[in-house]
Design a protein around this motif. Structure first.
Motif, PDB file in Angstrom:
ATOM      1  N   GLY A  32      43.562  17.818 -21.988  1.00  0.00           N
ATOM      2  CA  GLY A  32      42.503  17.243 -21.176  1.00  0.00           C
ATOM      3  C   GLY A  32      43.022  16.345 -20.077  1.00  0.00           C
ATOM      4  O   GLY A  32      42.270  15.939 -19.203  1.00  0.00           O
ATOM      5  N   LYS A  33      44.296  16.055 -20.098  1.00  0.00           N
ATOM      6  CA  LYS A  33      44.887  15.210 -19.063  1.00  0.00           C
ATOM      7  C   LYS A  33      46.185  15.826 -18.554  1.00  0.00           C
ATOM      8  O   LYS A  33      47.135  15.133 -18.245  1.00  0.00           O
ATOM      9  CB  LYS A  33      45.140  13.813 -19.602  1.00  0.00           C
ATOM     10  CG  LYS A  33      43.864  13.107 -19.986  1.00  0.00           C
ATOM     11  CD  LYS A  33      44.107  11.726 -20.485  1.00  0.00           C
ATOM     12  CE  LYS A  33      42.758  11.131 -20.850  1.00  0.00           C
ATOM     13  NZ  LYS A  33      42.835   9.847 -21.451  1.00  0.00           N
ATOM     14  N   LEU A  34      46.191  17.133 -18.469  1.00  0.00           N
ATOM     15  CA  LEU A  34      47.371  17.834 -17.984  1.00  0.00           C
ATOM     16  C   LEU A  34      47.400  17.839 -16.463  1.00  0.00           C
ATOM     17  O   LEU A  34      46.353  17.749 -15.811  1.00  0.00           O
ATOM     18  CB  LEU A  34      47.377  19.269 -18.512  1.00  0.00           C
ATOM     19  CG  LEU A  34      47.495  19.433 -20.024  1.00  0.00           C
ATOM     20  CD1 LEU A  34      47.328  20.893 -20.409  1.00  0.00           C
ATOM     21  CD2 LEU A  34      48.826  18.921 -20.511  1.00  0.00           C
ATOM     22  N   PRO A  35      48.598  17.961 -15.873  1.00  0.00           N
ATOM     23  CA  PRO A  35      48.659  18.082 -14.412  1.00  0.00           C
ATOM     24  C   PRO A  35      47.912  19.349 -13.978  1.00  0.00           C
ATOM     25  O   PRO A  35      48.073  20.407 -14.564  1.00  0.00           O
ATOM     26  CB  PRO A  35      50.152  18.219 -14.118  1.00  0.00           C
ATOM     27  CG  PRO A  35      50.832  17.682 -15.322  1.00  0.00           C
ATOM     28  CD  PRO A  35      49.905  17.910 -16.483  1.00  0.00           C
ATOM     29  N   GLY A  36      47.083  19.222 -12.979  1.00  0.00           N
ATOM     30  CA  GLY A  36      46.285  20.349 -12.517  1.00  0.00           C
ATOM     31  C   GLY A  36      44.834  20.259 -12.929  1.00  0.00           C
ATOM     32  O   GLY A  36      43.989  20.952 -12.378  1.00  0.00           O
ATOM     33  N   ASP A  37      44.524  19.414 -13.910  1.00  0.00           N
ATOM     34  CA  ASP A  37      43.132  19.178 -14.275  1.00  0.00           C
ATOM     35  C   ASP A  37      42.469  18.393 -13.142  1.00  0.00           C
ATOM     36  O   ASP A  37      43.068  17.491 -12.567  1.00  0.00           O
ATOM     37  CB  ASP A  37      43.023  18.394 -15.579  1.00  0.00           C
ATOM     38  CG  ASP A  37      43.400  19.227 -16.793  1.00  0.00           C
ATOM     39  OD1 ASP A  37      43.461  20.463 -16.662  1.00  0.00           O
ATOM     40  OD2 ASP A  37      43.634  18.642 -17.859  1.00  0.00           O
ATOM     41  N   ILE A  38      41.239  18.757 -12.831  1.00  0.00           N
ATOM     42  CA  ILE A  38      40.549  18.171 -11.686  1.00  0.00           C
ATOM     43  C   ILE A  38      39.730  16.961 -12.143  1.00  0.00           C
ATOM     44  O   ILE A  38      38.913  17.068 -13.046  1.00  0.00           O
ATOM     45  CB  ILE A  38      39.628  19.214 -11.028  1.00  0.00           C
ATOM     46  CG1 ILE A  38      40.461  20.383 -10.520  1.00  0.00           C
ATOM     47  CG2 ILE A  38      38.813  18.597  -9.904  1.00  0.00           C
ATOM     48  CD1 ILE A  38      39.635  21.578 -10.087  1.00  0.00           C
ATOM     49  N   PHE A  39      39.969  15.830 -11.500  1.00  0.00           N
ATOM     50  CA  PHE A  39      39.207  14.610 -11.773  1.00  0.00           C
ATOM     51  C   PHE A  39      38.893  13.945 -10.439  1.00  0.00           C
ATOM     52  O   PHE A  39      39.784  13.556  -9.701  1.00  0.00           O
ATOM     53  CB  PHE A  39      40.006  13.658 -12.662  1.00  0.00           C
ATOM     54  CG  PHE A  39      39.263  12.390 -12.974  1.00  0.00           C
ATOM     55  CD1 PHE A  39      38.176  12.402 -13.831  1.00  0.00           C
ATOM     56  CD2 PHE A  39      39.641  11.186 -12.409  1.00  0.00           C
ATOM     57  CE1 PHE A  39      37.482  11.247 -14.124  1.00  0.00           C
ATOM     58  CE2 PHE A  39      38.956  10.026 -12.689  1.00  0.00           C
ATOM     59  CZ  PHE A  39      37.873  10.052 -13.553  1.00  0.00           C
ATOM     60  N   ILE A  40      37.610  13.847 -10.121  1.00  0.00           N
ATOM     61  CA  ILE A  40      37.171  13.230  -8.875  1.00  0.00           C
ATOM     62  C   ILE A  40      36.238  12.078  -9.236  1.00  0.00           C
ATOM     63  O   ILE A  40      35.308  12.249 -10.008  1.00  0.00           O
ATOM     64  CB  ILE A  40      36.434  14.247  -7.984  1.00  0.00           C
ATOM     65  CG1 ILE A  40      37.369  15.412  -7.640  1.00  0.00           C
ATOM     66  CG2 ILE A  40      35.914  13.576  -6.723  1.00  0.00           C
ATOM     67  CD1 ILE A  40      36.679  16.564  -6.955  1.00  0.00           C
ATOM     68  N   GLU A  41      36.502  10.919  -8.638  1.00  0.00           N
ATOM     69  CA  GLU A  41      35.662   9.744  -8.879  1.00  0.00           C
ATOM     70  C   GLU A  41      35.290   9.130  -7.540  1.00  0.00           C
ATOM     71  O   GLU A  41      36.147   8.756  -6.759  1.00  0.00           O
ATOM     72  CB  GLU A  41      36.429   8.736  -9.724  1.00  0.00           C
ATOM     73  CG  GLU A  41      35.623   7.521 -10.080  1.00  0.00           C
ATOM     74  CD  GLU A  41      36.381   6.572 -10.992  1.00  0.00           C
ATOM     75  OE1 GLU A  41      35.823   5.529 -11.319  1.00  0.00           O
ATOM     76  OE2 GLU A  41      37.526   6.875 -11.359  1.00  0.00           O
ATOM     77  N   GLY A  43      32.581   6.304  -6.357  1.00  0.00           N
ATOM     78  CA  GLY A  43      31.541   5.337  -6.716  1.00  0.00           C
ATOM     79  C   GLY A  43      31.197   5.434  -8.187  1.00  0.00           C
ATOM     80  O   GLY A  43      32.055   5.318  -9.054  1.00  0.00           O
ATOM     81  N   LYS A  44      29.927   5.685  -8.477  1.00  0.00           N
ATOM     82  CA  LYS A  44      29.474   5.794  -9.863  1.00  0.00           C
ATOM     83  C   LYS A  44      29.520   7.228 -10.383  1.00  0.00           C
ATOM     84  O   LYS A  44      29.221   7.460 -11.541  1.00  0.00           O
ATOM     85  CB  LYS A  44      28.051   5.256  -9.980  1.00  0.00           C
ATOM     86  CG  LYS A  44      27.935   3.787  -9.693  1.00  0.00           C
ATOM     87  CD  LYS A  44      26.520   3.307  -9.875  1.00  0.00           C
ATOM     88  CE  LYS A  44      26.408   1.834  -9.581  1.00  0.00           C
ATOM     89  NZ  LYS A  44      25.041   1.354  -9.758  1.00  0.00           N
ATOM     90  N   VAL A  45      29.878   8.153  -9.524  1.00  0.00           N
ATOM     91  CA  VAL A  45      29.878   9.566  -9.913  1.00  0.00           C
ATOM     92  C   VAL A  45      31.291   9.982 -10.300  1.00  0.00           C
ATOM     93  O   VAL A  45      32.244   9.759  -9.550  1.00  0.00           O
ATOM     94  CB  VAL A  45      29.358  10.454  -8.755  1.00  0.00           C
ATOM     95  CG1 VAL A  45      29.422  11.913  -9.146  1.00  0.00           C
ATOM     96  CG2 VAL A  45      27.958  10.047  -8.360  1.00  0.00           C
ATOM     97  N   LYS A  46      31.399  10.583 -11.480  1.00  0.00           N
ATOM     98  CA  LYS A  46      32.687  11.096 -11.953  1.00  0.00           C
ATOM     99  C   LYS A  46      32.541  12.577 -12.255  1.00  0.00           C
ATOM    100  O   LYS A  46      31.581  12.998 -12.900  1.00  0.00           O
ATOM    101  CB  LYS A  46      33.135  10.368 -13.213  1.00  0.00           C
ATOM    102  CG  LYS A  46      33.439   8.918 -12.994  1.00  0.00           C
ATOM    103  CD  LYS A  46      33.869   8.263 -14.275  1.00  0.00           C
ATOM    104  CE  LYS A  46      34.090   6.782 -14.053  1.00  0.00           C
ATOM    105  NZ  LYS A  46      34.472   6.100 -15.275  1.00  0.00           N
TER     106      LYS A  46
END
Length: 72
Positions: A32-41, A43-46
């Motif tokens: 769940g935290k591998l390189p290549g996993d997409i995480f965009i944050e 403001g209050k939206v994740k």
């Protein structure tokens, strides 16, 4: 032995092994935290999409399915 009973026993053993690996392996392999996993944050939206984790899990399950067909 009844084929349904055999499948249930094998499935139970696999679930136990996966559960143990999940507990121990969670510290070793950061699923769940591998390189290549997409995480965009913003403001209050994740937004989080674990694409590499999904691909890795798919490969492992495909290998297991292949091995079951091979030894059947």
């Amino acid at each position: 032995m009844n084929p349904v009973a055999k499948i249930l026993i094998i499935g139970g053993v696999i679930l136990i092994i996966v559960g143990l690996l999940w507990q121990v392996g969670g510290k070793l392999i950061p699923f769940g935290k591998l390189p290549g996993d997409i995480f965009i944050e913003k403001g209050k939206v994740k937004f989080y999409f674990p694409i590499v984790t999904c691909i890795l899990i798919s490969l492992v399950l495909s290998l297991i399915a292949y091995l079951f067909r091979l030894f059947r």
